[in-house]
Scaffold this active site. Structure first.
Site, PDB file in Angstrom:
ATOM      1  N   TYR A 143       0.718  -1.033  -0.167  1.00 14.64           N
ATOM      2  CA  TYR A 143       0.140  -0.079  -0.015  1.00 14.64           C
ATOM      3  C   TYR A 143       0.889   0.890  -0.260  1.00 14.64           C
ATOM      4  CZ  TYR A 143      -3.706  -2.550   1.319  1.00 14.64           C
ATOM      5  OH  TYR A 143      -5.276  -4.051   0.729  1.00 14.64           O
ATOM      6  N   LYS A 192       3.916 -15.338   2.769  1.00 14.41           N
ATOM      7  CA  LYS A 192       3.747 -15.638   1.510  1.00 14.41           C
ATOM      8  C   LYS A 192       5.795 -16.282   1.156  1.00 14.41           C
ATOM      9  CE  LYS A 192       1.411 -17.343  -2.511  1.00 14.41           C
ATOM     10  NZ  LYS A 192       0.729 -18.879  -2.099  1.00 14.41           N
ATOM     11  N   ASP A 224      -2.989 -17.982   2.099  1.00 20.12           N
ATOM     12  CA  ASP A 224      -3.577 -18.875   1.689  1.00 20.12           C
ATOM     13  C   ASP A 224      -3.763 -19.804   2.473  1.00 20.12           C
ATOM     14  OD1 ASP A 224      -1.317 -19.927   0.831  1.00 20.12           O
ATOM     15  OD2 ASP A 224      -1.344 -20.657  -0.867  1.00 20.12           O
ATOM     16  N   ASP A 248      -5.536  -6.672   6.180  1.00 18.38           N
ATOM     17  CA  ASP A 248      -6.178  -6.427   5.359  1.00 18.38           C
ATOM     18  C   ASP A 248      -7.637  -6.908   4.877  1.00 18.38           C
ATOM     19  OD1 ASP A 248      -7.643  -4.599   5.146  1.00 18.38           O
ATOM     20  OD2 ASP A 248      -6.939  -3.811   3.407  1.00 18.38           O
ATOM     21  N   ASP A 252     -10.246  -8.430   7.988  1.00 18.11           N
ATOM     22  CA  ASP A 252     -11.602  -8.290   7.549  1.00 18.11           C
ATOM     23  C   ASP A 252     -12.506  -9.723   7.444  1.00 18.11           C
ATOM     24  OD1 ASP A 252     -12.016  -5.693   7.272  1.00 18.11           O
ATOM     25  OD2 ASP A 252     -12.559  -5.770   5.391  1.00 18.11           O
TER      26      ASP A 252
END
Ligand code: NAD
Length: 364
Positions: A143, A192, A224, A248, A252
Protein backbone atom coordinates in the site's frame (compact mmCIF):
# COMPACT_ATOMS: atom_id res chain seq x y z
CA UNK A 1 -4.67 15.43 41.70
CA UNK A 2 -6.42 13.68 38.88
CA UNK A 3 -4.59 13.01 35.64
CA UNK A 4 -5.76 14.87 32.48
CA UNK A 5 -5.45 12.93 29.24
CA UNK A 6 -5.78 14.64 25.87
CA UNK A 7 -7.86 12.94 23.20
CA UNK A 8 -8.37 14.14 19.64
CA UNK A 9 -11.86 13.19 18.50
CA UNK A 10 -12.43 12.79 14.74
CA UNK A 11 -16.09 11.84 14.12
CA UNK A 12 -15.70 11.72 10.31
CA UNK A 13 -18.53 10.91 7.91
CA UNK A 14 -21.80 8.95 7.69
CA UNK A 15 -22.63 7.22 10.99
CA UNK A 16 -19.24 8.36 12.42
CA UNK A 17 -20.67 11.38 14.32
CA UNK A 18 -23.63 9.34 15.67
CA UNK A 19 -21.56 6.53 17.13
CA UNK A 20 -18.89 8.96 18.33
CA UNK A 21 -21.43 10.95 20.35
CA UNK A 22 -22.22 7.79 22.31
CA UNK A 23 -18.55 6.83 22.74
CA UNK A 24 -17.87 10.26 24.23
CA UNK A 25 -20.71 9.74 26.72
CA UNK A 26 -18.97 6.55 27.84
CA UNK A 27 -15.72 8.48 28.32
CA UNK A 28 -17.54 10.99 30.49
CA UNK A 29 -18.84 8.16 32.67
CA UNK A 30 -15.31 6.78 33.09
CA UNK A 31 -14.26 10.23 34.31
CA UNK A 32 -16.82 9.92 37.11
CA UNK A 33 -15.67 6.44 38.03
CA UNK A 34 -11.88 6.82 37.79
CA UNK A 35 -9.50 9.48 39.07
CA UNK A 36 -8.93 10.81 35.55
CA UNK A 37 -10.22 13.54 33.28
CA UNK A 38 -10.28 13.68 29.51
CA UNK A 39 -9.68 16.85 27.56
CA UNK A 40 -11.28 16.46 24.13
CA UNK A 41 -10.36 18.40 20.99
CA UNK A 42 -12.47 17.81 17.89
CA UNK A 43 -11.09 17.75 14.34
CA UNK A 44 -12.11 16.93 10.78
CA UNK A 45 -11.04 14.03 8.57
CA UNK A 46 -12.35 12.33 5.41
CA UNK A 47 -15.25 13.66 3.35
CA UNK A 48 -16.29 16.40 5.77
CA UNK A 49 -12.71 17.68 5.73
CA UNK A 50 -12.67 17.60 1.91
CA UNK A 51 -15.83 19.74 1.90
CA UNK A 52 -14.68 22.19 4.58
CA UNK A 53 -10.91 22.31 4.16
CA UNK A 54 -10.28 21.04 0.61
CA UNK A 55 -8.23 18.06 1.86
CA UNK A 56 -9.11 14.76 3.59
CA UNK A 57 -6.42 15.35 6.22
CA UNK A 58 -6.07 19.01 7.23
CA UNK A 59 -2.83 20.10 8.89
CA UNK A 60 -4.89 21.35 11.86
CA UNK A 61 -6.17 17.81 12.47
CA UNK A 62 -2.65 16.40 12.39
CA UNK A 63 -1.41 19.07 14.80
CA UNK A 64 -4.20 18.30 17.25
CA UNK A 65 -3.47 14.58 16.99
CA UNK A 66 0.26 15.13 17.55
CA UNK A 67 -0.29 17.05 20.76
CA UNK A 68 -2.76 14.51 22.16
CA UNK A 69 -2.28 11.25 24.06
CA UNK A 70 -4.61 9.30 21.77
CA UNK A 71 -6.99 9.73 18.84
CA UNK A 72 -10.55 8.44 18.62
CA UNK A 73 -11.94 8.18 15.08
CA UNK A 74 -15.45 7.40 13.77
CA UNK A 75 -15.42 6.47 10.10
CA UNK A 76 -14.82 8.11 6.75
CA UNK A 77 -16.22 7.87 3.24
CA UNK A 78 -19.46 8.00 1.32
CA UNK A 79 -20.86 8.01 -2.22
CA UNK A 80 -20.50 11.79 -2.46
CA UNK A 81 -16.70 11.47 -2.71
CA UNK A 82 -16.44 8.08 -4.49
CA UNK A 83 -15.52 9.51 -7.87
CA UNK A 84 -13.00 12.06 -6.57
CA UNK A 85 -9.35 11.75 -7.64
CA UNK A 86 -7.09 9.85 -5.17
CA UNK A 87 -5.83 12.92 -3.30
CA UNK A 88 -9.42 14.00 -2.64
CA UNK A 89 -10.70 10.60 -1.44
CA UNK A 90 -11.73 10.24 2.23
CA UNK A 91 -9.64 7.04 2.61
CA UNK A 92 -6.52 9.01 1.66
CA UNK A 93 -7.02 10.86 4.95
CA UNK A 94 -6.93 7.55 6.83
CA UNK A 95 -3.78 6.29 5.10
CA UNK A 96 -2.20 9.70 5.69
CA UNK A 97 -2.92 9.91 9.42
CA UNK A 98 -1.57 6.39 9.99
CA UNK A 99 1.66 7.23 8.20
CA UNK A 100 2.08 10.71 9.73
CA UNK A 101 1.53 9.47 13.28
CA UNK A 102 3.74 6.38 12.83
CA UNK A 103 0.83 4.03 13.58
CA UNK A 104 2.43 0.84 12.37
CA UNK A 105 0.61 -1.81 14.45
CA UNK A 106 -3.07 -2.43 13.81
CA UNK A 107 -4.74 -4.65 16.41
CA UNK A 108 -8.07 -6.17 15.42
CA UNK A 109 -9.74 -8.47 17.90
CA UNK A 110 -12.46 -10.83 16.67
CA UNK A 111 -14.44 -12.55 19.40
CA UNK A 112 -17.62 -14.52 19.54
CA UNK A 113 -19.97 -14.11 22.48
CA UNK A 114 -22.11 -17.20 23.08
CA UNK A 115 -25.28 -15.16 22.74
CA UNK A 116 -24.19 -13.97 19.29
CA UNK A 117 -23.51 -17.43 17.85
CA UNK A 118 -26.90 -17.55 16.04
CA UNK A 119 -25.98 -14.37 14.11
CA UNK A 120 -22.87 -15.96 12.56
CA UNK A 121 -23.09 -17.37 9.06
CA UNK A 122 -21.06 -20.38 10.23
CA UNK A 123 -22.02 -23.43 12.30
CA UNK A 124 -22.10 -23.20 16.07
CA UNK A 125 -19.31 -25.76 16.65
CA UNK A 126 -17.00 -23.76 14.36
CA UNK A 127 -17.52 -20.28 15.82
CA UNK A 128 -18.49 -20.81 19.47
CA UNK A 129 -15.57 -19.65 21.59
CA UNK A 130 -13.62 -17.88 18.81
CA UNK A 131 -11.35 -15.25 20.36
CA UNK A 132 -8.48 -14.10 18.20
CA UNK A 133 -6.43 -11.01 17.49
CA UNK A 134 -5.09 -10.11 14.04
CA UNK A 135 -2.08 -7.79 14.14
CA UNK A 136 -1.57 -6.10 10.81
CA UNK A 137 1.48 -4.06 9.76
CA UNK A 138 0.00 -0.73 8.74
CA UNK A 139 2.56 1.60 7.22
CA UNK A 140 4.60 -0.53 4.81
CA UNK A 141 4.24 -3.13 2.09
CA UNK A 142 2.20 -2.92 -1.07
CA UNK A 143 0.00 0.00 0.00
CA UNK A 144 2.94 2.33 0.50
CA UNK A 145 5.43 1.06 -2.11
CA UNK A 146 6.05 2.88 -5.37
CA UNK A 147 3.10 2.91 -7.79
CA UNK A 148 3.60 3.20 -11.55
CA UNK A 149 1.35 3.53 -14.54
CA UNK A 150 2.78 3.64 -18.05
CA UNK A 151 2.40 2.27 -21.55
CA UNK A 152 4.61 -0.19 -23.37
CA UNK A 153 4.30 -1.88 -26.75
CA UNK A 154 1.53 -4.17 -25.38
CA UNK A 155 -0.61 -1.40 -23.93
CA UNK A 156 -1.17 0.06 -20.46
CA UNK A 157 0.88 -1.26 -17.52
CA UNK A 158 0.38 -0.78 -13.77
CA UNK A 159 2.65 -1.84 -10.90
CA UNK A 160 2.63 -1.60 -7.10
CA UNK A 161 5.84 -2.30 -5.24
CA UNK A 162 5.76 -4.57 -2.18
CA UNK A 163 8.59 -3.28 -0.01
CA UNK A 164 9.63 -3.93 3.60
CA UNK A 165 12.62 -2.78 5.57
CA UNK A 166 13.97 -5.09 8.27
CA UNK A 167 13.22 -2.53 11.03
CA UNK A 168 9.57 -2.29 9.94
CA UNK A 169 9.17 -6.03 10.28
CA UNK A 170 11.08 -6.18 13.54
CA UNK A 171 8.94 -3.60 15.38
CA UNK A 172 5.60 -5.15 14.39
CA UNK A 173 6.79 -8.65 15.18
CA UNK A 174 7.98 -7.56 18.64
CA UNK A 175 4.59 -5.96 19.31
CA UNK A 176 2.92 -9.19 18.23
CA UNK A 177 5.01 -11.35 20.57
CA UNK A 178 4.18 -8.94 23.41
CA UNK A 179 0.44 -9.04 22.66
CA UNK A 180 0.57 -12.86 22.35
CA UNK A 181 2.22 -12.96 25.78
CA UNK A 182 -0.79 -11.16 27.27
CA UNK A 183 -3.19 -13.59 25.57
CA UNK A 184 -2.80 -17.37 25.13
CA UNK A 185 0.92 -17.23 24.21
CA UNK A 186 0.33 -18.62 20.72
CA UNK A 187 1.51 -16.60 17.73
CA UNK A 188 0.95 -17.41 14.04
CA UNK A 189 3.11 -15.43 11.61
CA UNK A 190 1.49 -15.32 8.17
CA UNK A 191 3.43 -14.77 4.96
CA UNK A 192 3.87 -16.05 1.40
CA UNK A 193 7.50 -17.10 1.78
CA UNK A 194 7.23 -19.74 -0.96
CA UNK A 195 6.81 -16.95 -3.54
CA UNK A 196 7.61 -13.47 -2.22
CA UNK A 197 11.04 -12.12 -1.37
CA UNK A 198 9.51 -9.66 1.13
CA UNK A 199 7.93 -12.67 2.90
CA UNK A 200 11.28 -14.46 3.06
CA UNK A 201 12.76 -11.44 4.84
CA UNK A 202 9.66 -11.34 7.09
CA UNK A 203 10.18 -14.98 8.10
CA UNK A 204 13.90 -14.50 8.69
CA UNK A 205 13.23 -11.58 11.06
CA UNK A 206 10.52 -13.53 12.93
CA UNK A 207 12.96 -16.45 13.37
CA UNK A 208 15.67 -14.12 14.69
CA UNK A 209 13.36 -12.52 17.28
CA UNK A 210 11.49 -15.65 18.41
CA UNK A 211 14.18 -16.92 20.86
CA UNK A 212 13.65 -13.72 22.90
CA UNK A 213 10.11 -14.93 23.63
CA UNK A 214 10.60 -18.59 24.56
CA UNK A 215 7.25 -18.66 26.39
CA UNK A 216 5.35 -17.91 23.16
CA UNK A 217 4.62 -20.81 20.81
CA UNK A 218 5.36 -19.69 17.24
CA UNK A 219 4.00 -21.08 13.99
CA UNK A 220 4.54 -19.90 10.40
CA UNK A 221 1.68 -20.21 7.96
CA UNK A 222 1.22 -19.33 4.30
CA UNK A 223 -1.48 -16.74 3.72
CA UNK A 224 -3.64 -18.91 1.44
CA UNK A 225 -3.63 -21.73 3.96
CA UNK A 226 -4.42 -19.28 6.77
CA UNK A 227 -7.40 -17.91 4.83
CA UNK A 228 -8.81 -21.44 4.51
CA UNK A 229 -8.09 -22.47 8.09
CA UNK A 230 -9.75 -19.34 9.48
CA UNK A 231 -13.04 -20.61 8.08
CA UNK A 232 -12.45 -24.34 8.64
CA UNK A 233 -11.34 -24.20 12.29
CA UNK A 234 -10.81 -20.64 13.60
CA UNK A 235 -10.31 -21.74 17.20
CA UNK A 236 -6.79 -22.94 16.33
CA UNK A 237 -5.74 -19.25 16.16
CA UNK A 238 -5.00 -16.86 18.99
CA UNK A 239 -2.67 -14.03 17.88
CA UNK A 240 -1.91 -13.67 14.16
CA UNK A 241 0.69 -11.24 12.79
CA UNK A 242 1.10 -10.34 9.15
CA UNK A 243 2.02 -7.67 6.62
CA UNK A 244 -0.28 -4.87 5.48
CA UNK A 245 -2.32 -6.29 2.59
CA UNK A 246 -2.60 -9.85 3.95
CA UNK A 247 -3.68 -8.31 7.26
CA UNK A 248 -6.27 -6.12 5.58
CA UNK A 249 -7.92 -9.16 4.02
CA UNK A 250 -7.50 -11.66 6.89
CA UNK A 251 -8.75 -9.23 9.54
CA UNK A 252 -11.94 -8.61 7.54
CA UNK A 253 -12.34 -12.35 7.09
CA UNK A 254 -11.85 -12.92 10.84
CA UNK A 255 -14.37 -10.20 11.69
CA UNK A 256 -17.03 -11.89 9.59
CA UNK A 257 -16.69 -15.07 11.66
CA UNK A 258 -18.35 -13.15 14.45
CA UNK A 259 -21.32 -12.06 12.38
CA UNK A 260 -21.40 -8.31 12.70
CA UNK A 261 -19.03 -5.58 11.73
CA UNK A 262 -20.89 -3.15 14.02
CA UNK A 263 -19.34 -4.87 17.05
CA UNK A 264 -15.63 -4.86 16.35
CA UNK A 265 -13.11 -2.28 17.58
CA UNK A 266 -9.53 -1.67 16.48
CA UNK A 267 -6.36 -0.02 17.71
CA UNK A 268 -3.51 1.36 15.62
CA UNK A 269 -0.42 1.83 17.77
CA UNK A 270 2.78 3.81 17.41
CA UNK A 271 5.91 3.37 19.52
CA UNK A 272 5.24 4.10 23.18
CA UNK A 273 1.64 4.50 24.34
CA UNK A 274 0.21 6.62 21.54
CA UNK A 275 -2.57 5.10 19.48
CA UNK A 276 -5.55 5.74 17.23
CA UNK A 277 -8.75 3.86 18.01
CA UNK A 278 -11.65 3.31 15.64
CA UNK A 279 -14.42 0.86 14.83
CA UNK A 280 -13.70 -1.63 12.05
CA UNK A 281 -16.87 -0.70 10.17
CA UNK A 282 -17.14 2.08 7.59
CA UNK A 283 -19.43 5.08 7.44
CA UNK A 284 -22.54 2.99 6.57
CA UNK A 285 -24.13 5.64 4.32
CA UNK A 286 -27.21 3.42 3.94
CA UNK A 287 -28.21 4.03 7.59
CA UNK A 288 -26.51 7.37 8.32
CA UNK A 289 -28.71 9.84 10.20
CA UNK A 290 -31.37 7.24 11.07
CA UNK A 291 -30.31 6.72 14.69
CA UNK A 292 -30.05 2.94 14.22
CA UNK A 293 -26.26 2.44 13.96
CA UNK A 294 -24.70 0.06 16.45
CA UNK A 295 -22.34 2.10 18.69
CA UNK A 296 -20.73 -1.00 20.24
CA UNK A 297 -17.61 -1.09 18.04
CA UNK A 298 -16.81 2.53 18.83
CA UNK A 299 -17.49 2.06 22.54
CA UNK A 300 -15.21 -1.00 22.57
CA UNK A 301 -12.60 1.13 20.75
CA UNK A 302 -12.78 3.49 23.74
CA UNK A 303 -12.16 0.40 25.90
CA UNK A 304 -9.04 -0.46 23.87
CA UNK A 305 -7.81 3.15 24.20
CA UNK A 306 -8.20 3.07 27.97
CA UNK A 307 -6.17 -0.16 28.06
CA UNK A 308 -3.42 0.30 25.48
CA UNK A 309 -2.78 4.07 25.65
CA UNK A 310 -3.78 4.96 29.22
CA UNK A 311 -3.21 1.76 31.20
CA UNK A 312 -6.73 2.03 32.69
CA UNK A 313 -7.30 -1.73 32.70
CA UNK A 314 -10.18 -1.66 35.17
CA UNK A 315 -12.16 0.84 33.10
CA UNK A 316 -11.46 -1.11 29.92
CA UNK A 317 -12.60 -4.37 31.51
CA UNK A 318 -15.74 -2.69 32.88
CA UNK A 319 -16.72 -1.57 29.37
CA UNK A 320 -16.09 -5.02 27.88
CA UNK A 321 -18.04 -6.64 30.67
CA UNK A 322 -20.88 -4.15 30.18
CA UNK A 323 -21.10 -4.91 26.45
CA UNK A 324 -21.23 -8.64 27.16
CA UNK A 325 -23.91 -8.16 29.82
CA UNK A 326 -26.10 -6.01 27.57
CA UNK A 327 -25.85 -8.43 24.64
CA UNK A 328 -26.41 -11.45 26.87
CA UNK A 329 -29.56 -9.78 28.17
CA UNK A 330 -30.89 -9.78 24.60
CA UNK A 331 -30.65 -6.06 23.79
CA UNK A 332 -29.86 -5.67 20.09
CA UNK A 333 -29.48 -2.95 17.50
CA UNK A 334 -31.00 -3.65 14.10
CA UNK A 335 -27.82 -5.05 12.50
CA UNK A 336 -27.60 -7.90 15.02
CA UNK A 337 -31.27 -8.41 15.87
CA UNK A 338 -33.07 -11.56 14.79
CA UNK A 339 -36.35 -9.74 15.34
CA UNK A 340 -35.82 -6.30 13.77
CA UNK A 341 -39.02 -4.92 15.37
CA UNK A 342 -37.55 -5.29 18.84
CA UNK A 343 -34.26 -3.62 17.98
CA UNK A 344 -33.12 -0.56 19.94
CA UNK A 345 -31.56 2.57 18.45
CA UNK A 346 -28.02 3.95 18.79
CA UNK A 347 -28.72 6.02 21.88
CA UNK A 348 -30.59 3.34 23.78
CA UNK A 349 -27.88 0.76 23.11
CA UNK A 350 -25.35 3.20 24.55
CA UNK A 351 -27.64 3.95 27.53
CA UNK A 352 -27.73 0.26 28.37
CA UNK A 353 -23.96 -0.11 28.04
CA UNK A 354 -23.42 2.94 30.24
CA UNK A 355 -25.74 1.61 32.97
CA UNK A 356 -23.97 -1.76 32.84
CA UNK A 357 -20.55 -0.05 33.01
CA UNK A 358 -21.59 1.69 36.22
CA UNK A 359 -22.81 -1.65 37.60
CA UNK A 360 -19.51 -3.30 36.65
CA UNK A 361 -17.72 -0.76 38.88
CA UNK A 362 -20.06 -1.19 41.81
CA UNK A 363 -19.71 -4.97 41.63
CA UNK A 364 -15.95 -5.06 41.02
P1 NAD B 1 -19.63 -0.24 5.93
O1 NAD B 1 -18.89 -0.90 7.05
O2 NAD B 1 -19.81 1.21 6.04
O3 NAD B 1 -21.08 -0.91 5.80
C1 NAD B 1 -21.27 -2.29 5.46
C2 NAD B 1 -22.67 -2.73 5.96
O4 NAD B 1 -22.63 -2.86 7.38
C3 NAD B 1 -23.76 -1.73 5.66
O5 NAD B 1 -24.95 -2.42 5.38
C4 NAD B 1 -23.93 -0.94 6.93
O6 NAD B 1 -25.23 -0.42 7.15
C5 NAD B 1 -23.57 -1.98 7.99
N1 NAD B 1 -22.93 -1.37 9.15
C6 NAD B 1 -21.66 -0.93 9.24
N2 NAD B 1 -21.43 -0.41 10.44
C7 NAD B 1 -22.58 -0.53 11.14
C8 NAD B 1 -22.96 -0.18 12.46
N3 NAD B 1 -22.13 0.41 13.32
N4 NAD B 1 -24.23 -0.43 12.83
C9 NAD B 1 -25.10 -1.03 11.99
N5 NAD B 1 -24.80 -1.41 10.75
C10 NAD B 1 -23.53 -1.16 10.32
O7 NAD B 1 -18.86 -0.64 4.60
P2 NAD B 1 -19.15 -0.16 3.09
O8 NAD B 1 -20.61 -0.05 2.87
O9 NAD B 1 -18.34 -1.06 2.26
O10 NAD B 1 -18.50 1.28 2.98
C11 NAD B 1 -19.22 2.49 3.16
C12 NAD B 1 -18.23 3.64 3.14
O11 NAD B 1 -17.37 3.52 4.28
C13 NAD B 1 -17.33 3.66 1.92
O12 NAD B 1 -17.15 4.99 1.52
C14 NAD B 1 -16.03 3.06 2.40
O13 NAD B 1 -14.91 3.51 1.68
C15 NAD B 1 -15.99 3.56 3.83
N6 NAD B 1 -15.20 2.74 4.76
C16 NAD B 1 -14.54 3.42 5.73
C17 NAD B 1 -13.83 2.71 6.69
C18 NAD B 1 -13.18 3.48 7.79
O14 NAD B 1 -13.51 4.64 8.01
N7 NAD B 1 -12.26 2.89 8.51
C19 NAD B 1 -13.80 1.32 6.66
C20 NAD B 1 -14.53 0.64 5.65
C21 NAD B 1 -15.23 1.36 4.70
Amino acid sequence: MSQTLKITVLPGDGIGPEVMEQAVRVLRVIEELEDVSFSLEYGRIGGTAIDEDGTPLPEDTLEKARRSDAVLLGSVGGPKWDTNPAHLRPETGLLGIRKELGLYANLRPAFMLDCMVPVSALKEEIVKGVDLMVIRELTGGLYFGEKKRYEDENGEVASDEMIYHEYEIERIVRRAFEVARLRSKKLTSVDKANVLESSRLWRKVVERIAPEYPDVELRHQLVDSCAMELIRWPKQFDTVVTENMFGDILSDEASMLTGSIGMLPSASLADGNFGLYEPVHGSAPDIAGMGVANPTATILSVGMMLKYSFGLERASEAIEKAVHEVLNSGVRTRDIAENKEEAVGTQEMADRIIEATRRAYVNA
